[in-house]
Enzyme design. Structure first.
Site, PDB file in Angstrom:
ATOM      1  N   CYS A   1      34.636 -53.580  86.505  1.00 43.13           N
ATOM      2  CA  CYS A   1      34.561 -52.214  85.980  1.00 43.13           C
ATOM      3  C   CYS A   1      33.182 -51.598  86.129  1.00 43.13           C
ATOM      4  CB  CYS A   1      35.043 -52.169  84.530  1.00 43.13           C
ATOM      5  SG  CYS A   1      33.922 -52.937  83.323  1.00 43.13           S
ATOM      6  N   ASP A   2      32.132 -52.405  86.097  1.00 46.24           N
ATOM      7  CA  ASP A   2      30.774 -51.878  86.272  1.00 46.24           C
ATOM      8  C   ASP A   2      30.662 -51.095  87.578  1.00 46.24           C
ATOM      9  OD1 ASP A   2      31.131 -54.386  85.010  1.00 46.24           O
ATOM     10  OD2 ASP A   2      28.992 -54.801  84.973  1.00 46.24           O
ATOM     11  N   ALA A   3      31.389 -51.567  88.588  1.00 49.43           N
ATOM     12  CA  ALA A   3      31.313 -50.950  89.908  1.00 49.43           C
ATOM     13  C   ALA A   3      31.661 -49.473  89.869  1.00 49.43           C
ATOM     14  CB  ALA A   3      32.228 -51.680  90.880  1.00 49.43           C
TER      15      ALA A   3
ATOM     16  N   PHE B   1      30.684 -47.288  87.824  1.00 50.35           N
ATOM     17  CA  PHE B   1      29.484 -46.491  87.561  1.00 50.35           C
ATOM     18  C   PHE B   1      28.525 -46.550  88.735  1.00 50.35           C
ATOM     19  CE2 PHE B   1      25.079 -46.110  86.051  1.00 50.35           C
ATOM     20  CZ  PHE B   1      25.128 -44.897  85.368  1.00 50.35           C
TER      21      PHE B   1
END
Length: 807
Positions: free
Chosen positions: A591-593, A595
């Site tokens: 999920c960081d990807a 951003f």
């Protein structure tokens, strides 16, 4: 046997132990600037239309910079007058004001660089009075006279500028520098620096070795007299390095008692002709001059250091009484301040912390003294010509060395800003030439601190105080950098997003310039693993800079990297599994990807007008969201390893910062996306659903827990995730996607975030780097946390000011 201190017969002191503050609690004029003490004045107070303190420095990218602090507005303005000169703190500028209030800034290049020809001196003039934003072209001053070279290969450089203007000589400007073969030299101009006389040698010691270079300090009150102090040479090269004095007046040079030495036409001066203020042979210790001033009676005052050994640096205060020179030994300040590399011999063992005289009150001096292993800044005051002193600590309990203080010229007693100094983050050596063999990341890095405490934040909902606390955290973070070898990675990329927001709010160039510095040093190239989403975060920064400066180099390589994505990635190929996927880093599998990469593509589409980047982002964004998003929970999993995993308390694991990445990422995408883009409504729906859930999960203290559905795991507010939420939620209110009724919750969250900022500007309670909920402490900080905080501050500021403007 007497100790060294007893042998030196130190003055009496009375220390006020209640004074002093941590150095990082003081305001920074810049978080990236250094200077040496051979060039002056480094800082000047000038009062005309404005009340401003001006200073100059060189940053660790080689940019010559002038800054000003406005005493009424509290605004700090900076401007680079020469870019990428060289990384050497001996190049820093000196400042002179002309009669119209315009600045004349002198600087030099200490090294030859790749050229066999010596560089000139440089002069640049401001176009407008009391203004540092517009400048005329740089003048190259080739002042050394070739005919004066003692040998064909003698040094021909021009270093260490000292400009003086004399009213008694119709405003003539004298410029002093270290010139041919290292000898003190001078020139003069009668047309405000437009043209200059051919340079002459001012002082000539016996040429017992080549490049014997007396060090010179110069001062004048601008009327008719110029004071000088010289040494025999560099203390490293001299067995006995003494301190000398002379003054110039009306075309001739004199001793302190008024005895004429010679006319200016008969130069150069010889050491034996001058007053010997300190005799190194008799004193048993070589010396180095630091400053010279003139007291209220017109008598000279000199500050210098003497070295019984290289590890014992004694500050001294010498004063002409009208009859004789009186020398006082103040204190052993400790050894050199540069941090000698392990296993290496110190290259500059005579680099003391520094001593400087207040030229408006010569009974006051500023010292850098090693206390408890750290160099601290102190103010010493005498009422009996130096026999005894009252000592007030300016810095105390610091963690970084504070060195090279400079008393602001022209700052009278009632001026709140009396002194500036260097606070070192890293300082091994003054230069970053190839021969130093110092890694780029370990080159010098200092802040220029002002003797003004950072504002106390009493109301974090007051717009000016929001800006204050944002500045404090940003300045602290730049001065306390995370791993500089990873400057192009996602940690810093996230921080730079926050710095963008701070710049857009304040317009203060130093924040933008540091991002430009990073890009220029990297040649605007992202890291090689271009399919790894985390490494694309920096591209959004460069696209933002391109939108401001329209320099195609800023995005040339970034477009190339993104075009490779577009030409090789297809939706049917996408494999967003994280677990057991050998190619997980090549797709947006965590999920960081969301951003890191999608906002970069969206920003590139915005600044270039090329829709293809937005379309690609849109396709791949939803592949990842459709896989990781839990519609049941309105939250997103970090990656597929957490679909079935549960916490110690049996709860689903939804990571606070992970969901923060996504919420902030959606806001960044929507900010860059055209209003009529076909899929925009999908992003708004996802944003709204997640926002509603997060508002429901906000704790009573205004923060979010590191494990969103398991607050008992660590029932303390975590800053990085919470800051991303405050940013995204405030953005939603500001853009009409969230009802105004939720504004109190957002403001409560912002106030709670501010409680994690200590008085030095450090933002704590940031979960360390990781992939899921992990415990943290108030001391934990990171650049990405500060970046999120700056983003939150910017949107909160907009929200509050918008409400005030409606009233």
């Amino acid at each position: 046997m007497l100790t060294l201190s007893a042998q030196q017969n130190l003055v009496k002191t009375k220390i006020n132990k209640t004074t002093g503050n941590h150095s990082e609690s003081y305001k920074s004029m810049t978080f990236n600037g250094s200077w040496c003490w051979f060039t002056d004045p480094r800082a000047v107070y000038f009062e005309g239309k404005h009340k401003r303190t001006y200073s100059g420095w060189i940053d660790n990218y080689g940019n010559i910079t002038i800054g000003s602090y406005d005493h009424d507005t509290k605004q700090i303005t900076t401007h680079i007058v020469e870019k990428n000169l060289e990384v050497d703190d001996h190049d820093h500028p000196s400042i002179l004001f002309d009669e119209a209030g315009k600045l004349l800034v002198f600087f030099n290049r200490h090294g030859y660089g790749n050229s066999s020809v010596a560089p000139p001196g440089y002069l640049i003039k401001s176009k407008n009075a009391e203004d540092i934003l517009e400048w005329n072209k740089v003048q190259e001053l080739y002042l050394n006279d070739e005919n004066l070279k003692p040998k064909p290969n003698s040094s021909f450089s021009q270093d260490y500028s000292h400009p003086i203007r004399l009213e008694s000589e119709k405003g003539r400007i004298y410029l002093f520098w270290r010139g041919i073969d290292g000898k003190p030299s001078y020139s003069q101009s009668d047309d405000n620096g437009d043209t200059w006389a051919k340079g002459r040698i001012l002082m000539m010691p016996d040429p017992i070795y080549s490049f014997r270079r007396p060090y010179t300090k110069v001062y004048s009150n601008g009327d008719k007299k110029i004071h000088f102090t010289f040494t025999d040479g560099h203390p490293r090269n001299e067995k006995d390095n003494s301190i000398y004095y002379t003054y110039y007046e009306n075309g001739a040079f004199y001793k302190a008692n008024g005895d004429k030495i010679k006319d200016i036409a008969d130069l150069p001066l010889r050491p034996e002709e001058l007053d010997k203020v300190y005799d190194a042979k008799k004193g048993g210790a070589k010396a180095w001059n630091w400053d010279i001033a003139e007291d209220e009676k017109g008598n000279p005052v000199i500050a210098y250091t003497k070295f019984p050994t290289d590890t014992a640096h004694y500050y001294c205060y010498a004063k002409w009484t009208g009859k004789n020179w009186v020398n006082r030994t103040l204190i052993n300040s400790g050894a050199w301040f540069p941090k000698t590399a392990k296993g290496k011999k110190e290259m500059e063992p005579n680099y003391s912390g520094g001593i400087n005289i207040d030229h408006e009150n010569t009974n006051e001096v500023y010292l850098s003294v090693k206390r408890d292993s750290v160099f601290e800044i102190e103010k010493w005051v005498t009422k009996n010509d130096g026999k005894s002193w009252k000592v007030d600590f300016i810095t105390k309990g610091s963690e970084k060395d504070n060195v090279r203080p400079f008393a602001v010229r022209g700052a009278k007693k009632d001026n709140p800003l009396q002194v500036l100094w260097m606070q070192n983050t890293s300082y091994q050596f003054y230069s970053h030439q190839s021969w130093t063999k110092i890694p780029w990341e370990d080159r010098y890095h200092s802040s220029i601190k002002m003797g003004l405490q950072s504002p106390t934040i009493t109301n974090p909902l007051e717009p000016n105080q929001i800006v204050d606390i944002m500045r404090q955290t940003a300045d602290w973070q730049f001065a306390n950098p995370y791993d500089l070898k990873r400057l192009l990675e996602w940690h810093w990329g996230t921080y730079f997003v926050g710095v963008q927001e701070l710049y857009e709010l304040t317009g203060e160039d130093r924040y933008k310039q540091e991002m430009v510095n990073v890009g220029q040093h990297a040649n605007w190239k992202p890291l090689d693993n271009i399919f790894y989403a985390d490494q694309l975060k920096i591209i959004s920064n460069w696209a933002w800079l391109y939108n401001l400066d329209k320099d195609p180099k800023m995005i040339e390589y970034s477009k190339w990297a993104m075009d490779i994505h577009l030409s090789t990635r297809r939706k049917y190929m996408a494999d967003v599994r994280f677990a057991n996927n050998p190619y997980f880093v090549e797709w947006w599998t965590w999920c960081d990807a969301l951003f890191m990469a999608p906002p970069a593509f969206a920003q590139m589409a915005k600044v270039t007008g090329e829709k293809k980047y937005l379309d690609y982002m849109n396709t791949m964004f939803w592949v990842t969201v459709d896989y990781l998003y839990s519609k049941e929970d309105s939250l997103i999993y970090r990656d597929d390893r957490y679909f079935k995993k549960r916490s110690e308390n049996g709860k689903k694991i939804f990571w606070s910062r992970g969901n923060g990445w996504v919420m902030a990422g959606i806001a960044r995408i929507l900010e860059a996306m055209p209003e009529d883009y076909s899929s925009r409504s999908k992003y708004i729906k996802l944003y709204s659903d997640m926002a509603a859930k997060l508002l429901e999960l906000q704790s009573e203290d205004g923060m979010w827990r590191v494990s969103l559905l398991d607050p008992e795991y660590q029932d303390v507010g975590e800053v990085s995730g919470s800051a991303f939420y405050i940013y995204a939620l405030a953005w939603g209110i500001n853009n009409g996607l969230i009802d105004q009724k939720y504004k109190p919750q957002v403001l409560k969250g912002w106030k709670a975030l501010c409680t994690s900022v200590n008085k030095n500007g450090r933002l704590g309670n940031v979960q360390p780097e990781g992939i899921d909920p992990r415990k943290f402490t108030p001391e934990n900080w990171h650049v990405y946390g500060t970046g999120a905080f700056l983003m939150a501050g910017s949107e909160t500021h907009k929200m509050i000011t918008a409400s005030k403007n409606k009233k």
